[in-house]
Design an enzyme around this catalytic site. Structure first.
Site, short mmCIF file in Angstrom:
data_model
loop_
_atom_site.label_atom_id
_atom_site.label_comp_id
_atom_site.label_asym_id
_atom_site.label_seq_id
_atom_site.Cartn_x
_atom_site.Cartn_y
_atom_site.Cartn_z
N SER A 146 2.76 -7.57 -3.84
CA SER A 146 3.85 -8.52 -3.87
C SER A 146 4.93 -8.03 -2.92
O SER A 146 5.04 -6.83 -2.65
CB SER A 146 4.44 -8.64 -5.29
N TYR A 178 7.63 -4.42 -13.33
CA TYR A 178 6.79 -5.19 -12.42
C TYR A 178 6.99 -4.75 -10.98
O TYR A 178 6.03 -4.49 -10.25
CB TYR A 178 7.09 -6.69 -12.56
#
Length: 259
Positions: free
Chosen positions: A139, A152
């Protein structure tokens, strides 16, 4: 001769489903992994109806410590060897880390880090033998500190670092290793994380289908990293222009604001 497959985790929705469609369209036989067996079966039926080889469906919860064993056993029982590993499964939770459920955040580590590492290493001998590859779904968050989604963001920083290092180690063996780092992608991820995307997400997002196409092309071209979308490609460059403390504060203000 043992049949070779592409193993795709998190194949039941979003980018994972689109990656399965792309790999199948390119002639790969698939082994599909996710928790929801019904969705995997529906996807397998779709791929078969489109003329692809019937995928192997492996319902499995990657938060469980024995998930890698279960996947390996299912593949061995079917007489299959892994040619490509696509570590797509992953999730996050939105909110202050100290206020969110600790078990949920440890599950993020189990899926985003432990399972990804396990499958990458577990099948490495097969990948070398078959001169295949690893595609890890990271990401753009991996380039940033992430107040509001601390675990995360940290997990995706691991994915980025681990992928680049593994790429260097496996390159002499002819194994491709690529990380794809999308920005916000319209999918079930946001609902599970617990937030509603705003304008900042809208201007950066790329569709799951486009991410999958670019990721596949990048892997086959043996690119180190794929950053889908013009806006996302600019982020790593822009980060070099500002002090880390400034970035930390900006991300915190953006993510911890009331949504």
């Amino acid at each position: 001769m043992t049949e070779r497959v592409t193993l795709i985790t998190g194949a039941s929705a979003g980018i994972g489903t689109e990656l399965a469609r792309v790999f199948a369209a390119k002639g790969h036989r698939l082994a599909l992994v996710a928790r929801r067996a019904d969705r995997l079966t529906a996807l397998a039926d779709e791929i078969t109806a489109a003329g692809g080889v019937a995928p192997v469906v492996i319902p499995c919860d990657l938060t469980q410590p024995d998930s890698g064993d279960r996947i390996a056993e299912a593949l061995a029982a079917a007489g299959l060897e892994v040619e490509y590993v696509v570590n797509n499964a992953g999730f996050g939770v939105f909110g202050r880390a100290v206020q969110r459920d600790r078990a949920d955040q440890l599950d993020i580590i189990a899926v985003n880090i432990r399972a990804l590492t396990d499958l990458s290493l577990r099948f490495s001998e097969q990948l070398i033998r078959n001169r295949g590859g690893i595609l890890n779904v990271g990401s753009i968050a991996g380039f940033l500190p992430g107040p509001g989604m601390a675990v995360y963001y940290a997990s995706k920083a691991y994915v980025l670092s681990f992928t680049e290092a593994l790429r260097a180690e496996l390159a002499p063996h002819g194994v491709r290793v690529t990380v794809v780092c999308p920005g916000p992608v319209p999918s079930e991820f946001q609902a599970r994380a617990g937030f509603t995307p705003g304008f900042d997400s809208a201007v950066l997002n790329v569709s799951p289908a486009d991410v999958a196409q670019q990721a596949y092309s990048g892997l086959m071209a043996n690119q180190r990293a794929v950053l889908p979308g013009i806006g996302i490609k600019m982020v790593p460059f822009l980060l070099r222009l500002f002090p880390r403390g400034f970035i930390l504060g900006a991300v915190g203000r953006l993510q911890l604001r009331q949504r």
